[in-house]
Scaffold this motif. Structure first.
Motif, short mmCIF file in Angstrom:
data_model
loop_
_atom_site.label_atom_id
_atom_site.label_comp_id
_atom_site.label_asym_id
_atom_site.label_seq_id
_atom_site.Cartn_x
_atom_site.Cartn_y
_atom_site.Cartn_z
N VAL A 114 0.02 15.80 0.27
CA VAL A 114 -0.92 14.68 0.34
C VAL A 114 -1.54 14.61 1.73
O VAL A 114 -2.75 14.43 1.88
N ALA A 115 -0.72 14.77 2.74
CA ALA A 115 -1.22 14.72 4.12
C ALA A 115 -2.28 15.79 4.35
O ALA A 115 -3.34 15.52 4.93
N GLU A 116 -2.01 16.99 3.87
CA GLU A 116 -2.97 18.08 4.04
C GLU A 116 -4.28 17.78 3.32
O GLU A 116 -5.37 17.96 3.87
N MET A 152 -8.76 5.65 2.32
CA MET A 152 -9.61 6.18 1.25
C MET A 152 -9.35 7.68 1.05
O MET A 152 -9.30 8.15 -0.08
N ASN A 153 -9.16 8.42 2.14
CA ASN A 153 -8.87 9.85 2.03
C ASN A 153 -7.52 10.07 1.34
O ASN A 153 -7.39 10.99 0.52
N ILE A 154 -6.54 9.26 1.67
CA ILE A 154 -5.23 9.37 1.01
C ILE A 154 -5.38 9.04 -0.47
O ILE A 154 -4.86 9.76 -1.34
N ALA A 155 -6.07 7.95 -0.78
CA ALA A 155 -6.26 7.56 -2.17
C ALA A 155 -6.92 8.68 -2.97
O ALA A 155 -6.47 9.03 -4.06
N ARG A 156 -7.95 9.26 -2.41
CA ARG A 156 -8.65 10.36 -3.11
C ARG A 156 -7.75 11.58 -3.27
O ARG A 156 -7.80 12.25 -4.29
N ALA A 157 -6.92 11.86 -2.27
CA ALA A 157 -5.98 12.98 -2.38
C ALA A 157 -5.00 12.76 -3.53
O ALA A 157 -4.51 13.71 -4.13
N LEU A 158 -4.75 11.49 -3.83
CA LEU A 158 -3.82 11.14 -4.91
C LEU A 158 -4.54 10.90 -6.24
O LEU A 158 -3.92 10.51 -7.22
N ILE A 167 0.85 -1.20 0.00
CA ILE A 167 0.00 0.00 0.00
C ILE A 167 0.88 1.25 0.00
O ILE A 167 0.65 2.18 -0.77
N GLY A 168 1.88 1.26 0.86
CA GLY A 168 2.79 2.40 0.92
C GLY A 168 3.51 2.64 -0.40
O GLY A 168 3.65 3.78 -0.86
N ARG A 169 3.95 1.56 -1.04
CA ARG A 169 4.65 1.67 -2.32
C ARG A 169 3.72 2.26 -3.39
O ARG A 169 4.11 3.15 -4.15
N LEU A 170 2.49 1.79 -3.41
CA LEU A 170 1.53 2.30 -4.39
C LEU A 170 1.22 3.78 -4.14
O LEU A 170 1.13 4.57 -5.08
N PHE A 171 1.06 4.17 -2.87
CA PHE A 171 0.83 5.57 -2.55
C PHE A 171 2.03 6.42 -2.96
O PHE A 171 1.88 7.51 -3.50
N SER A 172 3.22 5.94 -2.68
CA SER A 172 4.44 6.68 -3.04
C SER A 172 4.54 6.88 -4.55
O SER A 172 4.84 7.98 -5.02
N GLN A 173 4.28 5.83 -5.32
CA GLN A 173 4.31 5.93 -6.78
C GLN A 173 3.28 6.94 -7.28
O GLN A 173 3.58 7.77 -8.15
N ALA A 174 2.07 6.87 -6.74
CA ALA A 174 1.01 7.79 -7.18
C ALA A 174 1.35 9.22 -6.80
O ALA A 174 1.12 10.15 -7.57
N ARG A 175 1.92 9.41 -5.61
CA ARG A 175 2.29 10.75 -5.16
C ARG A 175 3.37 11.35 -6.05
O ARG A 175 3.27 12.50 -6.49
N THR A 176 4.38 10.54 -6.35
CA THR A 176 5.47 11.00 -7.22
C THR A 176 4.95 11.33 -8.61
O THR A 176 5.30 12.36 -9.18
N ALA A 177 4.10 10.46 -9.15
CA ALA A 177 3.53 10.69 -10.49
C ALA A 177 2.68 11.96 -10.53
O ALA A 177 2.64 12.65 -11.55
N GLY A 235 3.28 14.55 -8.74
CA GLY A 235 4.14 15.70 -8.44
C GLY A 235 3.82 16.34 -7.10
O GLY A 235 4.01 17.55 -6.94
N LEU A 236 3.36 15.55 -6.15
CA LEU A 236 2.99 16.07 -4.84
C LEU A 236 4.03 15.70 -3.79
O LEU A 236 4.70 14.68 -3.91
#
Length: 103
Positions: free
Chosen positions: A29-31, A56-62, A11-21, A23-24
């Motif tokens: 993302v936390a905010e 879910m909130n993190i996913a939507r932020a991404l 999950i963390g790896r997927l969030f990191s990839q999405a965040r990097t893609a 440009g956040l």
């Protein structure tokens, strides 16, 4: 079946990839997700579990949508998401018998 630790890291790896893609930064993302940056960092590193609503909130932020599926469906979904290079059949296709000489 994956261990809880492996799932947290995935999950963390997927969030990191999405965040990097996207440009956040972790702070952005936390905010957007309504959590602290240290909390988000721990989730992204796979060092901490989180409630489904937080994920879910993190996913939507991404710009992602998180779906909850029955555990019995996980293998089929993974097969759809990660088909083998030499095996591009649908996840629910009936496999012919090896001894079937119809053709």
């Amino acid at each position: 079946m994956r261990s809880e630790l492996e799932t947290l890291h995935e999950i963390g790896r997927l969030f990191s990839q999405a965040r990097t893609a996207a440009g956040l930064t972790q702070e952005q993302v936390a905010e957007l997700a309504g959590i602290s940056r240290p909390r988000y960092r721990d989730i992204e590193k796979g060092a901490a579990a989180a409630r489904a609503t937080t994920l879910m909130n993190i996913a939507r932020a991404l710009g992602l949508e998180m779906m909850l599926v029955p555990q019995t469906m996980v293998p089929a979904i993974e097969a759809l998401m990660h088909p083998h290079d030499d095996d591009d059949r649908p996840a629910f296709a009936v496999q012919p018998d090896d001894g079937d000489d119809h053709g």
